[in-house]
Design a protein around this motif. Structure first.
Motif, PDB file in Angstrom:
ATOM      1  N   ARG A  95       4.972   7.688   1.425  1.00 20.44           N
ATOM      2  CA  ARG A  95       3.379   7.810   1.634  1.00 20.44           C
ATOM      3  C   ARG A  95       2.914   7.140   0.522  1.00 20.44           C
ATOM      4  N   MET A  96       1.745   5.878   0.883  1.00 20.73           N
ATOM      5  CA  MET A  96       1.584   4.964  -0.324  1.00 20.73           C
ATOM      6  C   MET A  96       0.215   4.931  -0.254  1.00 20.73           C
ATOM      7  N   ALA A  97      -0.578   4.867  -1.454  1.00 19.83           N
ATOM      8  CA  ALA A  97      -2.203   4.529  -1.558  1.00 19.83           C
ATOM      9  C   ALA A  97      -2.466   3.906  -2.756  1.00 19.83           C
ATOM     10  N   GLY A  98      -3.328   3.152  -2.659  1.00 14.72           N
ATOM     11  CA  GLY A  98      -4.116   2.269  -3.889  1.00 14.72           C
ATOM     12  C   GLY A  98      -3.470   0.817  -3.806  1.00 14.72           C
ATOM     13  N   ARG A  99      -3.049   0.431  -2.624  1.00 18.20           N
ATOM     14  CA  ARG A  99      -2.550  -0.954  -2.771  1.00 18.20           C
ATOM     15  C   ARG A  99      -3.679  -1.966  -2.876  1.00 18.20           C
ATOM     16  N   GLN A 100      -4.804  -1.413  -2.748  1.00 19.29           N
ATOM     17  CA  GLN A 100      -5.746  -2.664  -3.102  1.00 19.29           C
ATOM     18  C   GLN A 100      -6.113  -2.944  -4.342  1.00 19.29           C
ATOM     19  N   HIS A 101      -5.476  -2.283  -5.258  1.00 11.36           N
ATOM     20  CA  HIS A 101      -5.623  -2.364  -6.610  1.00 11.36           C
ATOM     21  C   HIS A 101      -4.559  -3.264  -7.143  1.00 11.36           C
ATOM     22  N   VAL A 102      -3.783  -3.733  -6.225  1.00 12.42           N
ATOM     23  CA  VAL A 102      -2.884  -4.676  -6.570  1.00 12.42           C
ATOM     24  C   VAL A 102      -3.513  -6.223  -6.384  1.00 12.42           C
ATOM     25  N   PRO A 103      -3.546  -7.005  -7.270  1.00 16.47           N
ATOM     26  CA  PRO A 103      -4.299  -8.310  -7.240  1.00 16.47           C
ATOM     27  C   PRO A 103      -3.192  -9.260  -6.190  1.00 16.47           C
ATOM     28  N   SER A 104      -3.902  -9.885  -5.357  1.00 21.61           N
ATOM     29  CA  SER A 104      -3.139 -10.748  -4.139  1.00 21.61           C
ATOM     30  C   SER A 104      -2.423 -11.962  -4.931  1.00 21.61           C
ATOM     31  N   ASN A 105      -2.889 -12.477  -6.170  1.00 20.72           N
ATOM     32  CA  ASN A 105      -2.190 -13.354  -6.934  1.00 20.72           C
ATOM     33  C   ASN A 105      -2.369 -13.447  -8.242  1.00 20.72           C
ATOM     34  N   GLY A 106      -1.707 -14.011  -9.127  1.00 25.16           N
ATOM     35  CA  GLY A 106      -1.918 -14.054 -10.492  1.00 25.16           C
ATOM     36  C   GLY A 106      -0.794 -13.161 -11.198  1.00 25.16           C
TER      37      GLY A 106
END
Length: 234
Positions: free
Chosen positions: A38-49
């Motif tokens: 069960r995962m949450a908060g993936r939106q906090h991981v930047p897509s690059n950099g």
């Protein structure tokens, strides 16, 4: 809201290396079928950099759960891990293939991992680190006082530090056990939070006081996330 790891997800493949990629492809269906991830908060991981994912440490299964979360977030993780893994058959191939970063633990050379980690971050990589440096010895499973390496990496590179809390991995693979307990099916939570604000420390000398302050902020964010998981589970 929690999301479950999917059996046939669209995962980043570029830069994984042959052996690391093979390990992911072999373990992914096992994790999805036998573990309720069960995962949450993936939106906090930047897509690059460059970015640091700083997580609490409970079990040898933490690397797998953090890898699943990171890949599901669209990034390929590069982990700081004990250098002895590079000397093991097969595992060593995976570590080299995945461009992970060896740490000579319990030696004067342990701090030497900071420089390659910073270079990896400055080149745009996602570096995963367990700031405690080993499994927590807290009887309740709460994070211990962390080492200063993660703070030094963060302040030298000035990349976002994303706190990550996980819970349930110790039930899946208890300390000193080699084989996971897949049945009955275990639930593992992995939750990320917003980046820890360290910007006011960037231009200060890397003194013990500054490193301790940065470390405490990072661990406080991880502990707050873990508290939320455990309250929701109760």
């Amino acid at each position: 809201m929690f999301e479950l790891a999917a059996l046939t997800p669209r995962l980043p493949r570029r830069g994984r290396g042959f052996w690391f990629s093979l390990a992911i492809d072999v373990l992914w269906p096992v994790v999805v079928v036998f573990v309720r991830m069960r995962m949450a908060g993936r939106q906090h991981v930047p897509s690059n950099g460059g970015v640091i994912l700083a997580a609490n440490h409970l079990s040898n299964a933490d690397t797998v759960s953090t890898t699943v979360f990171t890949l599901a977030s669209g990034r390929v993780p590069r982990f700081l891990a004990k250098a002895s893994l590079w000397r093991m058959p097969v595992v060593g191939w995976i570590m080299r293939s995945g461009k992970h970063i060896p740490v000579e633990r319990e030696t004067g050379r342990a701090a030497g991992a900071v420089d390659p980690a910073v270079q990896s971050l400055l080149s745009g990589e996602c570096v995963g680190v367990f700031p405690e440096g080993t499994f927590t010895r807290d009887p309740g499973g709460w994070p211990m006082k962390a080492k200063s390496g993660v703070a030094r990496m963060a302040l030298l590179s000035r990349v976002p530090v994303i706190p990550v809390a996980q819970w349930g991995t110790r039930d899946l693979l208890p300390h000193r056990k080699v084989l996971p307990r897949l049945l009955p099916r275990k639930t593992v939570h992995v939750v990320a939070g917003a980046a820890v604000d360290l910007s006011d420390l960037y231009d200060r000398e890397l003194s013990r006081e500054v490193l301790d302050e940065a470390t405490e902020r990072i661990m406080a964010a991880i502990t707050t996330l873990l508290r939320g998981i455990r309250l929701n589970e109760a």
